[in-house]
Design an enzyme around this catalytic site. Structure first.
Site, short mmCIF file in Angstrom:
data_model
loop_
_atom_site.label_atom_id
_atom_site.label_comp_id
_atom_site.label_asym_id
_atom_site.label_seq_id
_atom_site.Cartn_x
_atom_site.Cartn_y
_atom_site.Cartn_z
N ASP A 1 -0.04 13.48 -3.61
CA ASP A 1 0.57 12.17 -3.83
C ASP A 1 -0.24 11.48 -4.93
OD1 ASP A 1 2.24 10.05 -3.78
OD2 ASP A 1 2.09 9.66 -1.65
C1 BGC Z 1 4.30 7.55 -3.32
C2 BGC Z 1 5.21 8.74 -3.41
C3 BGC Z 1 5.88 8.78 -4.75
C4 BGC Z 1 4.83 8.79 -5.83
C5 BGC Z 1 5.39 8.86 -7.23
C6 BGC Z 1 3.37 7.44 -4.51
O1 BGC Z 1 2.68 6.24 -4.52
O2 BGC Z 1 3.56 7.60 -2.12
O3 BGC Z 1 6.14 8.71 -2.37
O4 BGC Z 1 6.72 9.89 -4.85
O5 BGC Z 1 4.06 7.60 -5.73
O6 BGC Z 1 6.00 7.70 -7.60
#
Ligand code: BGC
Length: 740
Positions: free
Chosen positions: A283
């Site tokens: 993530d």
């Molecule tokens: C989130 C994810 C997301 C990623 C990209 C993160 O902060 O937890 O769910 O896909 O950002 O935007």
């Protein structure tokens, strides 16, 4: 010598590129030959995912980052969109030595241009086909705009409405959640990766992110492996079985290990037991976040822990980019570990057909003719209608008849952007979104719809109250639209108070005081507590955030062109103090009776009913469904047998409607305690007034199985309750089953 080798390897690569790519095709030889000519830096580059912003271009302030792309040091980019933008960035990758194409990833969570209801709302439709179609349309639109990869579906089971990300998932139940995960993966990936309208799906957040202590985002999780496997991993397993191309790990630590460093999750379970062939992306920054977690002393340590544990691609933390080459050169990380991660990423690039044509998803003509097609908008409207839950309907207030003077009161009445909900793709102009006012006005005509904002969703400004009350006085009936705005749920939007925010309840009291009929539209990205509103309103529709067609869908339901059929997929508590509360809990040795506060040393609260405000599976209709005539093929089941439960459902009301008929079981005694109810099947049926249908549920051994104390999936002989009903709390038919 090296250049001859390079020549042969490239020739081999070109010869073996197939024109059509399907997920089943084997690219391992091409990958071997590519790996053999990549420098270590280029390999590490493939594991590096670079965040760009919407306006990134060669001359933007981010231009410097683009140098890495030209040098082949980036494997994927996130957050740019549009066929021309992605083409421009891909052209830079084509200037690199090996011309390995980039993957473009984006959070296409509930639609790209045509926005569908937020995922939690969609889940209340229990309509797997419609949800698959919603993901399909999102993929068709996004793929036409140069996107290869969506960071969806979010398949986290969530039992805590304080957690803002509950909005992005499919609710609290892992059986339903697994089916929805499958439907969404199938929808995004369509006929298979490599087709021009398919996106790689990404099951996230692996794992147990939804179980964050206290519902505080990013927080720790500590749970038994049995609970993890039975509940939280179930939808992830279903996604793997559906062929999900990628997984994203999670921000939380689980049982003391940050998920990005969890060998158990990524290597033992996902890539081992489930045989997953795709790749895992971290993530955003989660690899670097192992430092504040107190797990890695520095970026080098974080990079080592993550790659060893099986996190293949580093989203945004740059730990791999900065540290991995050194770690391999120093002999700390074997190059084979890096190769394996690169192989997984290259496998997907081959499968998508990007080595045949890196620009195959960058077709501006296709993009222009694809976005917002009328049939996509129609599907979004239908999905939105199917996702609106009728919570209360006193004296058949709804559906409304046209011809009355209506006042639409409340902060969300004319908002377009809020209707899209959180995690919608960002657009400069949202004027194509049908606001609630616009949708209602199309039905009432201009002369019959008044409007006043009354207040904001937040803050304590009451200056609009008088105008709202005066406007409401002019009308025969009031539609009060209150709740959360779109930024109150989603990432980092945990709330300790899940009531109606700001001064909206006060505004509501003033409106109720007029003594006119009031229909409440509840805008929300999570279960809310709204007891006073529910008590005083004549009707309540939980509209969530319905997407581009919000106003039309709401008008369809309000005026009865669509009879609401949605049922809750999360329990709604009476107060936040009851949280976490979910239907499939264990019984304890001292269960409470359902009626009233806990007493006589029983479980529960002494100052509160044990039951929730609205249970899992709850939702009303304008019509009435009766269940009768249960016929059982047997009350005993032996090894290899199945038992059938057939019964009649009749529409005894005056509107055509759909009913979501639910099957629950309870294993009365087992070697580990079992939930008081477990959803095991459901069917959504449509009935005309007076029409009857026979429904048949089949129970087999799989439906009675669970993880025992040794973590084996087993069934145990004994007695089961079989319960059929209209919600987890509204059981209409019961039977007993003995498993021999
Ligand atoms: C989130 C994810 C997301 C990623 C990209 C993160 O902060 O937890 O769910 O896909 O950002 O935007």
């Amino acid at each position: 010598m090296r250049s001859i080798y390079y020549f042969f390897a490239l020739t081999f690569l070109v010869l073996f590129h197939g024109p059509v790519n399907s997920q089943s095709k084997n690219y391992e030889k091409q990958i071997d030959s590519l790996l053999s000519i990549m420098t270590l830096e280029e390999k590490v580059g493939q594991l590096n995912q670079l965040p760009l912003s919407w306006d990134t271009g060669p001359s933007s302030p981010e231009g410097d980052k683009l140098k890495d792309i030209r040098e082949g040091l980036v494997g994927s980019v996130l957050n740019i969109k549009g066929a021309s933008k992605t083409r421009g960035i891909q052209e830079l990758a084509m200037q690199s030595r090996l011309k390995i194409p980039l993957l473009f990833g984006l959070d296409v969570i509930h639609g790209y241009k045509t926005t569908f209801p937020v995922p939690l709302a969609e889940s209340t439709s229990w309509d797997l086909e419609a949800m698959e179609n919603s993901a399909r349309i999102a993929a068709i639109e996004a793929a036409s705009a140069g996107i290869h990869w969506t960071f969806a579906p979010m398949v986290d089971i969530a039992r805590d409405p304080r957690w803002g990300r509950i909005m992005e998932g499919a609710g609290e139940d892992h059986y339903l959640g697994s089916l929805i995960a499958t439907a969404r993966v199938k929808g995004f990936q369509g006929k298979g990766l490599g087709s021009l309208d398919a996106l790689m799906a990404c099951a996230k957040h692996f794992a147990a992110y939804g179980a964050a202590v206290g519902g505080r985002d990013y927080n720790s999780v500590d749970m038994s492996e049995r609970m993890l496997r039975e509940v939280y991993l179930a939808p992830f397993k279903a996604a793997a079985e559906a062929g999900c191309a990628t997984y994203m790990n999670s921000f939380n630590d689980i049982n003391g290990i940050p998920a990005s460093a969890s060998k158990f999750l990524q290597r033992t379970v996902l890539k081992g037991e489930w045989g997953f062939q795709g790749f895992v992306v971290s993530d955003w920054g989660s690899i670097g976040e192992m430092i504040p977690h107190g797990y890695a002393a520095n970026a080098r340590e974080a990079a080592r822990l993550a790659i060893i544990a099986g996190s293949d691609m580093d989203m945004a933390s740059m730990c791999y980019r900065k540290e991995l080459t050194g770690l391999v050169k120093d002999g700390v990380v074997p190059v084979s570990v890096v190769d394996e991660a690169v192989r997984r990423i290259l496998r997907m690039k081959f499968t998508l057909g990007l080595f045949d044509d890196p620009y195959r998803f960058c077709n501006e003509g296709l993009e222009a003719s694809t976005l917002s097609k009328p049939e996509f908008r129609a599907a979004a409207r239908d999905m939105a209608r199917k996702s609106i839950v009728l919570i209360k309907n006193e004296a058949e207030t709804l559906p409304l008849k046209t011809g009355k003077k209506i006042a639409l009161i409340g902060p969300l009445g004319k908002s377009e952007t809020d209707m899209l909900g959180g995690w919608s793709v960002w657009w400069d102009d949202n004027s194509d979104v049908v606001s609630q006012f616009e949708g209602l006005e199309r039905r009432t005509g201009k002369e019959n719809l008044l409007y006043a904002k009354g207040s904001s969703t937040r803050g304590d400004d009451r200056s609009g109250f008088d105008e709202a009350v005066n406007t409401a006085k002019e009308a025969d009936l009031i539609i009060l639209t209150i709740g959360e705005d779109r930024d109150m749920s989603g990432e980092a939007q945990s709330r300790s108070d899940i009531g109606i925010p700001g001064v909206q309840e006060e505004l509501a009291e003033k409106i109720f005081a007029l003594g006119k009929p009031v229909v409440v539209l509840l805008n929300a990205g999570r279960p809310l507590v709204f007891n006073r509103i529910a008590e005083k309103a004549d009707a309540v529709l939980l509209t969530w955030f319905p997407g581009s067609e919000a106003g039309n869908a709401i008008a369809d339901v309000v005026f009865g062109d669509y009879n609401p059929s949605a049922k809750l997929t999360t329990t709604f508590p009476r107060t936040v103090g009851q949280v976490p509360i979910y239907y499939n809990h264990f019984n304890t040795g001292r269960p409470s009776p359902d009626d009233g506060p806990s007493r006589n040393f029983r479980t529960g609260y002494t100052d509160l009913e044990q039951t929730p405000a609205y249970p899992f599976g709850y939702g009303l209709s304008y019509t009435k469904f009766d269940y009768s005539d249960l016929k059982i093929s047997s009350d005993k089941m032996k090894e290899g047998e199945k038992v059938e439960y057939s019964f009649t459902v009749e529409n005894s009301g005056k509107y055509a409607g759909e009913e979501i008929v639910q099957l629950y079981i309870r294993d009365r005694f087992a070697s580990v305690v079992r939930p008081v109810k477990e959803l095991r099947d459901f069917v959504k049926i449509k009935l005309e007034p007076g029409e009857k249908k026979t429904v048949t549920f089949v129970i087999d051994k799989e439906k009675l199985s669970f993880y025992n104390d040794e973590l084996d999936r087993v069934t145990e002989p004994g007695f089961f309750d079989v319960m059929i009903g209209a919600s987890s709390a509204d059981i209409r038919l019961k039977a007993e089953l003995e498993l021999k």
